[in-house]
Design an enzyme around this catalytic site. Structure first.
Site, PDB file in Angstrom:
ATOM      1  N   CYS A  79      41.337  36.303  40.141  1.00 50.40           N
ATOM      2  CA  CYS A  79      40.658  35.646  41.163  1.00 50.40           C
ATOM      3  C   CYS A  79      39.675  34.959  40.263  1.00 50.40           C
ATOM      4  O   CYS A  79      40.166  33.789  40.499  1.00 50.40           O
ATOM      5  CB  CYS A  79      39.662  37.664  41.815  1.00 50.40           C
ATOM      6  N   HIS A 188      44.169  40.319  43.225  1.00 50.08           N
ATOM      7  CA  HIS A 188      43.692  41.425  42.301  1.00 50.08           C
ATOM      8  C   HIS A 188      44.389  41.817  42.297  1.00 50.08           C
ATOM      9  O   HIS A 188      45.419  43.169  42.774  1.00 50.08           O
ATOM     10  CB  HIS A 188      42.927  41.995  42.935  1.00 50.08           C
ATOM     11  N   GLU A 190      45.057  44.322  40.107  1.00 48.30           N
ATOM     12  CA  GLU A 190      44.425  46.159  40.019  1.00 48.30           C
ATOM     13  C   GLU A 190      44.214  46.593  40.829  1.00 48.30           C
ATOM     14  O   GLU A 190      43.671  48.449  41.171  1.00 48.30           O
ATOM     15  CB  GLU A 190      42.812  46.484  39.428  1.00 48.30           C
TER      16      GLU A 190
END
EC number: 4.3.2.10
Length: 208
Positions: A79, A188, A190
């Protein structure tokens, strides 16, 4: 061990948990010795570019990161961490980045408006990937059309040779970039479910 750089900017816990889930031990650290000892480094980040790059430089870790990148150690920016990899950003002024990938970071909204598009900014949500470089190690477990999760108002502009995968949001958003052993994800991983975990897994499997 994978070192996650702690410079006061970023959602470190969920990233660490994702890596642990995959079976790759990770450590959140601001210690130079631990960055040198790590097999791979992840540079996270959320917020404004100028503040983040100032905080990163204030840690004194930039020369350490530069040396580790120069040695060939894999590094992944996520990011805002990806945006820091570029030469500059024009977010609230002009700020110098780390310069490891040629190009810069610019606001999406003016480009969308110039095209007559009324897309919401920030781009927040799921979007599919157009995998430009399937052979890149970061795309080892990713296929055309896989969906990932974005939250951003600024996007990178760079030469096509550095774009590993992109997404269409009226403008072409470089979703994943790479130059040698330096990798970046604008989205992202995650927060991107199984697809994101596969991208993290691929980074953890990059030969060192």
């Amino acid at each position: 061990m994978i070192a996650i750089v702690d410079y006061g900017v970023g959602n470190l816990f969920s990233l660490s948990c994702s890596l642990e889930y995959l079976g790759f031990p990770a450590k959140i650290t601001a210690e130079a010795a631990e960055l040198r000892a790590a097999e791979r480094i992840i540079l996270p980040g959320v917020g404004a570019f100028g503040d983040a790059v100032a905080r990163l430089r204030a840690t004194g870790l930039v020369p350490v990161l530069e040396a580790e990148v120069a040695s060939g150690k894999p590094l992944l920016g996520i990011c805002l961490g990806m945006q820091l990899l570029f030469e500059e950003s024009q977010e609230y002024g002009r700020h110098a980045g780390l310069g490891w990938i040629p190009g810069g970071v610019y606001p999406m909204e003016p480009d969308l408006r110039a095209m007559g598009l009324d897309y919401k900014v920030p781009q927040m949500g799921w979007n599919s990937l157009d995998v430009c470089q399937q052979e890149n190690p970061l795309m080892k477990h990713t296929k055309q059309g896989d969906f990932v999760y974005y939250v951003h108002s600024y996007y990178a502009k760079t030469d096509a040779r550095y774009i590993v995968a992109s997404s269409d949001y009226g403008v072409t958003v470089p979703g994943a970039v790479a130059r040698g052993n330096v990798y970046g994800c604008q989205f992202h991983p995650e927060k991107s479910g199984g697809v994101g975990l596969n991208i993290l897994r691929a980074f953890c499997e990059v030969p060192v």
